[in-house]
Write a protein that holds these residues in place. Structure first.
Motif, PDB file in Angstrom:
ATOM      1  N   THR A 203      41.982  12.009  63.604  1.00  8.01           N
ATOM      2  CA  THR A 203      42.162  10.928  62.656  1.00  8.01           C
ATOM      3  C   THR A 203      42.456   9.636  63.400  1.00  8.01           C
ATOM      4  OG1 THR A 203      43.055  12.473  61.036  1.00  8.01           O
ATOM      5  CG2 THR A 203      43.511  10.149  60.685  1.00  8.01           C
ATOM      6  N   SER A 204      41.817   8.566  62.998  1.00  7.72           N
ATOM      7  CA  SER A 204      41.967   7.295  63.683  1.00  7.72           C
ATOM      8  C   SER A 204      43.309   6.665  63.380  1.00  7.72           C
ATOM      9  CB  SER A 204      40.850   6.349  63.256  1.00  7.72           C
ATOM     10  OG  SER A 204      41.060   5.076  63.790  1.00  7.72           O
ATOM     11  N   VAL A 205      44.005   6.272  64.436  1.00  3.39           N
ATOM     12  CA  VAL A 205      45.268   5.566  64.262  1.00  3.39           C
ATOM     13  C   VAL A 205      45.020   4.219  63.602  1.00  3.39           C
ATOM     14  CG1 VAL A 205      47.235   4.566  65.482  1.00  3.39           C
ATOM     15  CG2 VAL A 205      46.285   6.738  66.223  1.00  3.39           C
ATOM     16  N   ARG A 206      43.903   3.616  63.910  1.00  2.00           N
ATOM     17  CA  ARG A 206      43.563   2.335  63.289  1.00  2.00           C
ATOM     18  C   ARG A 206      43.482   2.467  61.774  1.00  2.00           C
ATOM     19  NH1 ARG A 206      40.082   2.596  67.766  1.00  2.00           N
ATOM     20  NH2 ARG A 206      40.492   1.030  69.373  1.00  2.00           N
ATOM     21  N   LEU A 207      42.891   3.579  61.321  1.00  3.33           N
ATOM     22  CA  LEU A 207      42.774   3.796  59.880  1.00  3.33           C
ATOM     23  C   LEU A 207      44.145   3.940  59.238  1.00  3.33           C
ATOM     24  CD1 LEU A 207      41.088   4.298  57.365  1.00  3.33           C
ATOM     25  CD2 LEU A 207      40.952   6.715  58.008  1.00  3.33           C
ATOM     26  N   LEU A 208      45.038   4.696  59.891  1.00  2.00           N
ATOM     27  CA  LEU A 208      46.379   4.884  59.342  1.00  2.00           C
ATOM     28  C   LEU A 208      47.133   3.559  59.277  1.00  2.00           C
ATOM     29  CD1 LEU A 208      48.518   6.869  58.347  1.00  2.00           C
ATOM     30  CD2 LEU A 208      49.291   7.093  60.702  1.00  2.00           C
ATOM     31  N   ILE A 209      47.069   2.780  60.352  1.00  2.00           N
ATOM     32  CA  ILE A 209      47.743   1.479  60.357  1.00  2.00           C
ATOM     33  C   ILE A 209      47.144   0.574  59.290  1.00  2.00           C
ATOM     34  CG2 ILE A 209      48.210  -0.587  61.727  1.00  2.00           C
ATOM     35  CD1 ILE A 209      48.244   1.180  64.189  1.00  2.00           C
ATOM     36  N   GLY A 210      45.827   0.647  59.109  1.00  2.00           N
ATOM     37  CA  GLY A 210      45.183  -0.148  58.070  1.00  2.00           C
ATOM     38  C   GLY A 210      45.666   0.223  56.680  1.00  2.00           C
ATOM     39  N   ILE A 211      45.890   1.526  56.442  1.00  2.00           N
ATOM     40  CA  ILE A 211      46.412   1.966  55.147  1.00  2.00           C
ATOM     41  C   ILE A 211      47.830   1.447  54.941  1.00  2.00           C
ATOM     42  CG2 ILE A 211      47.105   3.989  53.814  1.00  2.00           C
ATOM     43  CD1 ILE A 211      44.760   5.483  55.093  1.00  2.00           C
ATOM     44  N   PHE A 212      48.655   1.501  55.996  1.00  3.12           N
ATOM     45  CA  PHE A 212      50.007   0.955  55.900  1.00  3.12           C
ATOM     46  C   PHE A 212      49.955  -0.536  55.560  1.00  3.12           C
ATOM     47  CE2 PHE A 212      52.106   4.239  58.961  1.00  3.12           C
ATOM     48  CZ  PHE A 212      51.904   5.214  57.998  1.00  3.12           C
ATOM     49  N   ALA A 213      49.070  -1.264  56.251  1.00  2.00           N
ATOM     50  CA  ALA A 213      48.945  -2.701  55.991  1.00  2.00           C
ATOM     51  C   ALA A 213      48.496  -2.968  54.562  1.00  2.00           C
ATOM     52  CB  ALA A 213      47.965  -3.325  56.984  1.00  2.00           C
ATOM     53  N   ALA A 214      47.577  -2.144  54.050  1.00  5.02           N
ATOM     54  CA  ALA A 214      47.116  -2.311  52.670  1.00  5.02           C
ATOM     55  C   ALA A 214      48.244  -2.074  51.679  1.00  5.02           C
ATOM     56  CB  ALA A 214      45.948  -1.366  52.394  1.00  5.02           C
ATOM     57  N   LEU A 345      48.800 -12.866  56.086  1.00  5.16           N
ATOM     58  CA  LEU A 345      49.829 -12.961  57.118  1.00  5.16           C
ATOM     59  C   LEU A 345      50.591 -11.647  57.258  1.00  5.16           C
ATOM     60  CD1 LEU A 345      51.630 -14.600  59.082  1.00  5.16           C
ATOM     61  CD2 LEU A 345      53.020 -15.233  57.092  1.00  5.16           C
ATOM     62  N   LEU A 346      51.043 -11.083  56.130  1.00  7.03           N
ATOM     63  CA  LEU A 346      51.833  -9.854  56.181  1.00  7.03           C
ATOM     64  C   LEU A 346      50.988  -8.664  56.619  1.00  7.03           C
ATOM     65  CD1 LEU A 346      53.965 -10.272  52.920  1.00  7.03           C
ATOM     66  CD2 LEU A 346      54.649 -10.742  55.272  1.00  7.03           C
ATOM     67  N   GLY A 347      49.842  -8.493  55.979  1.00  4.97           N
ATOM     68  CA  GLY A 347      48.993  -7.359  56.329  1.00  4.97           C
ATOM     69  C   GLY A 347      48.429  -7.464  57.732  1.00  4.97           C
ATOM     70  N   LEU A 352      48.276  -5.921  63.525  1.00  6.48           N
ATOM     71  CA  LEU A 352      48.241  -6.302  64.933  1.00  6.48           C
ATOM     72  C   LEU A 352      49.408  -5.703  65.707  1.00  6.48           C
ATOM     73  CD1 LEU A 352      47.164 -10.055  64.678  1.00  6.48           C
ATOM     74  CD2 LEU A 352      45.785  -8.108  65.416  1.00  6.48           C
ATOM     75  N   LEU A 353      50.604  -5.740  65.105  1.00  8.19           N
ATOM     76  CA  LEU A 353      51.768  -5.137  65.777  1.00  8.19           C
ATOM     77  C   LEU A 353      51.576  -3.641  65.947  1.00  8.19           C
ATOM     78  CD1 LEU A 353      54.727  -7.043  64.082  1.00  8.19           C
ATOM     79  CD2 LEU A 353      53.921  -7.270  66.442  1.00  8.19           C
ATOM     80  N   GLY A 354      51.008  -3.007  64.931  1.00  6.15           N
ATOM     81  CA  GLY A 354      50.753  -1.578  65.038  1.00  6.15           C
ATOM     82  C   GLY A 354      49.792  -1.250  66.157  1.00  6.15           C
ATOM     83  N   THR A 360      46.310   3.216  70.653  1.00  2.46           N
ATOM     84  CA  THR A 360      45.119   3.146  69.828  1.00  2.46           C
ATOM     85  C   THR A 360      44.126   4.214  70.231  1.00  2.46           C
ATOM     86  OG1 THR A 360      44.108   1.557  71.323  1.00  2.46           O
ATOM     87  CG2 THR A 360      45.396   0.664  69.511  1.00  2.46           C
ATOM     88  N   GLY A 361      43.140   4.374  69.365  1.00  4.30           N
ATOM     89  CA  GLY A 361      42.128   5.389  69.605  1.00  4.30           C
ATOM     90  C   GLY A 361      42.330   6.570  68.698  1.00  4.30           C
TER      91      GLY A 361
END
Length: 382
Positions: A203-214, A345-347, A352-354, A360-361
């Motif tokens: 599972t992509s960490v980017r996807l998980l961080i993106g869900i958190f940001a959303a 700004l928040l998302g 980016l911090l995540g 990553t990866g």
């Protein structure tokens, strides 16, 4: 990740975002992307469950006779969003009627619809509303499922913050984390007995961080939009003044205290914009500190003719995470621009911090002897 797999992931993500946006739009009372009907009052133009392209009033321009509008009804089916056609314009507002109804809404108990009550206009290329079958049925099913889960979770945990739009954000976040952890465990068990040399598993960490940001964006939007919107004040213009702020001598003005509250942990700034004549809030720009309230002054002016009048003022509310002067400048360009900027700004900051602090990866098993990252974490905690 192959091209086909990437396309499937993007399609699933787009579908999830679409469904969440539609559900949140119904909760906030502001259609997002599409609107829909649930009854047969607009037949044959729109069947029950049909969707339509909903244009925000700021983009649609002035409402004209013949337009199909979504407005915040006061009496129809107990109040809430209603989609009907404008059949006449009067000094006190629009006269609306469902295409399948023999009488107008105003022939019943619904007062004329003011501009401040209209939240969207149906797109009508060539004068015809384009119906999208099944959208309303799908969204209602998803909304009811979310609502059921939220109520059960709130009753088990005993926390009311799991209800409403903010609770929906918590729900999306929690489901995403659980799915991610389950995926890690299943992937570790599946890969234990075989060597996996592909870089496309896991599972992509980017996807998980993106869900958190959303989820953060969803919560911030709900905080700014849900308490805001048009506020209605009924005024009786009478020959003589009477006690209280709502019965006013014709042609005169009375003022009263107007309390503004903020139950959140972040200060907010509010702006007030009169939507009808004879109403004002001073100051029209007010900062409300976290977990507190402030007082403003509401002024109501009775028209020269006697009678009952509805007066509207529109409140816009923004999280004070940018300089107040910046929010003010964005607000004067368009009231929705500060919301979009603050959400970005928040998302964006969280994402980016995540990406900086998290490796990553992809979390994956490279050999039959390797453990999943989840199990490695458990081993370290021991």
């Amino acid at each position: 990740m192959g091209l086909r797999k990437g396309g499937e992931v993007l399609l699933e993500a787009a579908l999830a975002v679409f469904l969440i946006a539609m559900v949140v739009g119904q909760v906030l009372g502001q259609p997002v992307l599409l609107g829909f009907v649930t009854t047969g009052s607009m037949q044959p133009t729109l069947e029950p469950g049909d969707g339509f392209v909903a244009l925000p009033t700021d983009l649609a321009g002035s409402v004209e006779e013949g337009d199909v509008v979504t407005f915040r009804a006061e009496e129809i089916q107990g109040g809430g969003l209603t989609t009907h056609r404008v059949v006449d314009k009067t000094k006190r507002g629009y006269v609306t009627r469902g295409d399948n109804n023999p009488f107008s809404d105003q022939d019943g108990d619904e007062p004329p619809v003011a501009d401040a009550q209209v939240v969207a206009v149906a797109w009508q290329p060539g004068g015809q509303v384009i119906a999208i079958p099944g959208i309303g049925t799908l969204v209602n099913g998803v909304r009811d499922s979310f609502s059921w889960v939220q109520q059960r979770a709130a009753s088990v945990v005993g926390v009311r913050s799991l209800l409403g739009t903010q609770g929906l954000a918590y729900l999306v976040l929690g489901v995403s984390v659980c799915a991610y952890l389950i995926d890690l465990v299943v992937s570790g068990d599946r890969d234990r007995g075989r060597r996996d040399t592909s870089r496309d598993t896991g599972t992509s960490v980017r996807l998980l961080i993106g869900i958190f940001a959303a989820a953060i964006v969803l919560s911030a939007t709900a905080t700014m939009v849900a308490p805001a919107g048009p506020q209605e004040f009924g005024v009786v213009s009478a020959e003589f003044d009477a006690p209280g702020p709502r019965v006013i001598e014709q042609g005169t003005t009375e003022s009263t205290q107007y309390r503004l509250g903020n139950g959140g942990y972040v200060p907010v700034v509010t702006y007030f914009e009169p939507a009808t004549d004879g109403i004002a809030v001073e100051p029209n720009e007010t900062v409300i500190p976290a977990r507190s309230s402030v007082n403003a002054t509401l002024s109501l002016t009775a028209p020269p003719e006697t009678g009952y009048y509805r007066q509207f003022v529109v409140e816009h509310r923004y999280l004070l995470v940018l300089p107040q002067s910046t929010i003010r400048s964005l607000y004067h360009v368009h009231p929705w621009l500060p919301v979009v900027t603050i959400d970005a700004l928040l998302g964006g900051s969280f994402y980016l911090l995540g990406m900086i602090f998290v490796d990553t990866g992809r979390l994956r098993s490279r050999s039959r002897d390797s453990l999943s990252q989840f199990r490695r974490l458990l081993a370290r905690l021991r």
